[in-house]
Scaffold this active site. Sequence first.
Site, mmCIF file in Angstrom:
data_model
loop_
_atom_site.group_PDB
_atom_site.id
_atom_site.type_symbol
_atom_site.label_atom_id
_atom_site.label_comp_id
_atom_site.label_asym_id
_atom_site.label_seq_id
_atom_site.Cartn_x
_atom_site.Cartn_y
_atom_site.Cartn_z
ATOM 1 N N GLU A 69 53.184 43.723 49.611
ATOM 2 C CA GLU A 69 52.545 43.928 48.310
ATOM 3 C C GLU A 69 52.105 45.383 48.248
ATOM 4 O OE1 GLU A 69 49.180 41.347 47.453
ATOM 5 O OE2 GLU A 69 48.276 42.871 46.166
ATOM 6 N N GLU A 95 44.524 49.549 41.210
ATOM 7 C CA GLU A 95 43.666 48.442 40.804
ATOM 8 C C GLU A 95 42.224 48.836 41.050
ATOM 9 O OE1 GLU A 95 43.850 44.732 42.956
ATOM 10 O OE2 GLU A 95 44.241 45.749 44.839
#
Length: 314
Positions: free
Chosen positions: A133, A138
């Site tokens: 990932e 974010e």
Amino acid sequence: MVFTKLLSLGGLITAASAATYSLSDNWIGPAFLNTWTHEAIADPTNGRVNYVDQATALSLNLTYTSDDTLIMRCDDTTVLSSSGPGRNSVRLRSDKTYTTHVAIFDIRHMPQGCATWPAVWETLESDWPNSGEVDIVEGVNDVSPNQSTLHTSSNCTMPAARDQTGTAGSNDCYGGDNNNSGCGVQDPTTNSYGPTFNANGGGWYAMERTNSYISIWFWARNDGSVPFDVSSGPAQIDTSTWGEPTAYFPNTDCDLASHFGQNNIIFDLTLCGDWAGAVYNSDGCSGDCVTYVNENPSAFSNAYWDIGFVRVYE
Ligand SMILES: *[C@@H]1O[C@H](CO)[C@@H](O)[C@H](O)[C@H]1NC(C)=O
Ligand SMILES: *[C@@H]1O[C@H](CO)[C@@H](O)[C@H](O)[C@H]1NC(C)=O
Ligand SMILES: *[C@@H]1O[C@H](CO)[C@@H](O)[C@H](O)[C@H]1NC(C)=O
Ligand SMILES: *[C@@H]1O[C@H](CO)[C@@H](O)[C@H](O)[C@H]1NC(C)=O
């Protein structure tokens, strides 16, 4: 294509520079409605959201496109029952998957506000974490850390000292350690996230994934050093001219080829949940996160993505 290519020129063997790629996908506006999927799934991070399908998102105007714009937002008009589903929101995933590639994101606005947890990332949900990932950007609750992070299966760490402008946190990328916080690098600039990013007109994020390294760059909208490759979408790009990345994840102590597989690109906006909810009060937001989401729809009027384009080069 990534690694050093050997070119035979008149009998000479010359090592050409790496890092040149060709445009393979160029998504703008309505194109996101054809080859991306609105995932109407239960939020795996336990957020106070109800991810809706494309027909619902369009009919509620949570997803909206024009010729050069994709908007994705969460509902900002409905008071929720505490016993009912969470706030309607959008999670958009590319149908296509990629291994080694460059992805460039032109983002004019990202969701902001207490309780928000927006992310642009790549993974293969059906084989997490074995397929790896990459969180390109974010953050939560408008504050730090605004970071780029890898999450992997075991045996993947990053060297402490590396050539990047950001600041490394944990260097252990294994999702099974440290409550899956991964190996994150915090962006050094305040205009890379949240209200400051938005007030500045956003900017560009780019990610290059090879089997030797994963690099992430950020340029603010008014950064005169943004490469033409990034802002203008030529058919060919050369990442070797882009300067030092914000986050650099080399394969020194992590075999990237075996820790990263075919991954989709995902945009999402969740509320509260495993990260934003856990640090909601310590980030300066008052009350209870889920109650705040339930009772204050107008607090989410700026909780939207405004995307200019996503381009992928291979
Ligand atoms: C839908 O959302 C877009 C983007 O925020 C906005 O410009 C448009 O006016 C909205 N349409 C309706 C019918 O509310
Ligand atoms: C994250 O973004 C916020 C809002 O722009 C800023 O105040 C904060 O300093 C940033 N944190 C880091 C680590 O860059
Ligand atoms: C992991 O999360 C649990 C529950 O939130 C917490 O008690 C624990 O301290 C965390 N561990 C680490 C290493 O952060
Ligand atoms: C861990 O990864 C390294 C390469 O980074 C490899 O040489 C080693 O065999 C791996 N160890 C295990 C237990 O898989």
